[in-house]
Design a protein around this motif. Sequence first.
Motif, PDB file in Angstrom:
ATOM      1  N   LYS A 113       0.841  -1.206   0.000  1.00 37.43           N
ATOM      2  CA  LYS A 113       0.000   0.000   0.000  1.00 37.43           C
ATOM      3  C   LYS A 113       0.876   1.257   0.000  1.00 37.43           C
ATOM      4  O   LYS A 113       0.599   2.213  -0.727  1.00 37.43           O
ATOM      5  N   LEU A 114       1.938   1.252   0.796  1.00 39.42           N
ATOM      6  CA  LEU A 114       2.877   2.378   0.794  1.00 39.42           C
ATOM      7  C   LEU A 114       3.525   2.539  -0.581  1.00 39.42           C
ATOM      8  O   LEU A 114       3.573   3.626  -1.137  1.00 39.42           O
ATOM      9  N   LEU A 115       4.023   1.444  -1.128  1.00 44.71           N
ATOM     10  CA  LEU A 115       4.731   1.488  -2.410  1.00 44.71           C
ATOM     11  C   LEU A 115       3.826   1.837  -3.585  1.00 44.71           C
ATOM     12  O   LEU A 115       4.294   2.394  -4.578  1.00 44.71           O
ATOM     13  N   ASP A 116       2.545   1.526  -3.473  1.00 45.85           N
ATOM     14  CA  ASP A 116       1.613   1.782  -4.569  1.00 45.85           C
ATOM     15  C   ASP A 116       1.180   3.244  -4.671  1.00 45.85           C
ATOM     16  O   ASP A 116       0.483   3.604  -5.628  1.00 45.85           O
ATOM     17  N   CYS A 160       5.812   7.025  -5.537  1.00 46.41           N
ATOM     18  CA  CYS A 160       6.604   6.472  -4.434  1.00 46.41           C
ATOM     19  C   CYS A 160       7.806   5.698  -4.981  1.00 46.41           C
ATOM     20  O   CYS A 160       7.680   4.835  -5.833  1.00 46.41           O
ATOM     21  N   MET A 161       8.995   6.027  -4.474  1.00 43.16           N
ATOM     22  CA  MET A 161      10.226   5.374  -4.902  1.00 43.16           C
ATOM     23  C   MET A 161      10.737   4.365  -3.878  1.00 43.16           C
ATOM     24  O   MET A 161      11.656   3.609  -4.152  1.00 43.16           O
ATOM     25  N   GLY A 162      10.174   4.392  -2.674  1.00 40.03           N
ATOM     26  CA  GLY A 162      10.629   3.483  -1.635  1.00 40.03           C
ATOM     27  C   GLY A 162      10.017   3.863  -0.303  1.00 40.03           C
ATOM     28  O   GLY A 162       9.109   4.686  -0.233  1.00 40.03           O
ATOM     29  N   ILE A 163      10.539   3.260   0.756  1.00 36.51           N
ATOM     30  CA  ILE A 163       9.988   3.443   2.097  1.00 36.51           C
ATOM     31  C   ILE A 163      11.065   3.997   3.018  1.00 36.51           C
ATOM     32  O   ILE A 163      12.183   3.474   3.063  1.00 36.51           O
ATOM     33  N   LEU A 198       6.756   4.235   9.301  1.00 37.08           N
ATOM     34  CA  LEU A 198       7.097   4.084   7.894  1.00 37.08           C
ATOM     35  C   LEU A 198       6.264   5.038   7.040  1.00 37.08           C
ATOM     36  O   LEU A 198       5.056   5.182   7.277  1.00 37.08           O
ATOM     37  N   VAL A 199       6.938   5.666   6.082  1.00 37.66           N
ATOM     38  CA  VAL A 199       6.258   6.509   5.090  1.00 37.66           C
ATOM     39  C   VAL A 199       6.899   6.243   3.732  1.00 37.66           C
ATOM     40  O   VAL A 199       8.058   5.847   3.646  1.00 37.66           O
ATOM     41  N   GLU A 202       3.299  11.735   3.125  1.00 40.56           N
ATOM     42  CA  GLU A 202       2.616  11.547   4.403  1.00 40.56           C
ATOM     43  C   GLU A 202       1.145  11.193   4.266  1.00 40.56           C
ATOM     44  O   GLU A 202       0.393  11.259   5.235  1.00 40.56           O
ATOM     45  N   GLY A 203       0.720  10.784   3.068  1.00 43.84           N
ATOM     46  CA  GLY A 203      -0.666  10.365   2.880  1.00 43.84           C
ATOM     47  C   GLY A 203      -0.973   9.082   3.634  1.00 43.84           C
ATOM     48  O   GLY A 203      -2.051   8.909   4.187  1.00 43.84           O
TER      49      GLY A 203
END
Length: 108
Positions: free
Chosen positions: A49-52, A56-59, A75-76, A86-87
């Motif tokens: 979900k973070l990567l999608d 987004c290039m990473g975490i 984690l963001v 920060e979504g």
Amino acid sequence: MATFNGTEGSTIELEQAVAWTANYRKEAITEPNGIVTKAHFYGRDILQKLLDQEGCMGIRMYYARDEKGQKQLVLVGADAEGNDMEGIVVDNGKVCPPDCDTQGNLNG
């Protein structure tokens, strides 16, 4: 300003990882509950979900302490310019102990 392209990071040898995690355990500060936090586990779905997130290039993982003084990771996602996205902000992973690997070399 740094630019990220999604290829940051690299693999290391298991022996190096074992040594580094052992170094941490030797120097670790005992948490308020009397236990040393060794690791956090996050499931595939929340990481995906973070990567999608668009762009987004990473975490990025921030070290944190909660209101009880317990070590946490926040984690963001991070974009190509290295800015936090920060979504979606993630925590509440499974903490080791008690949720630890019992067979691998990294847990010592």
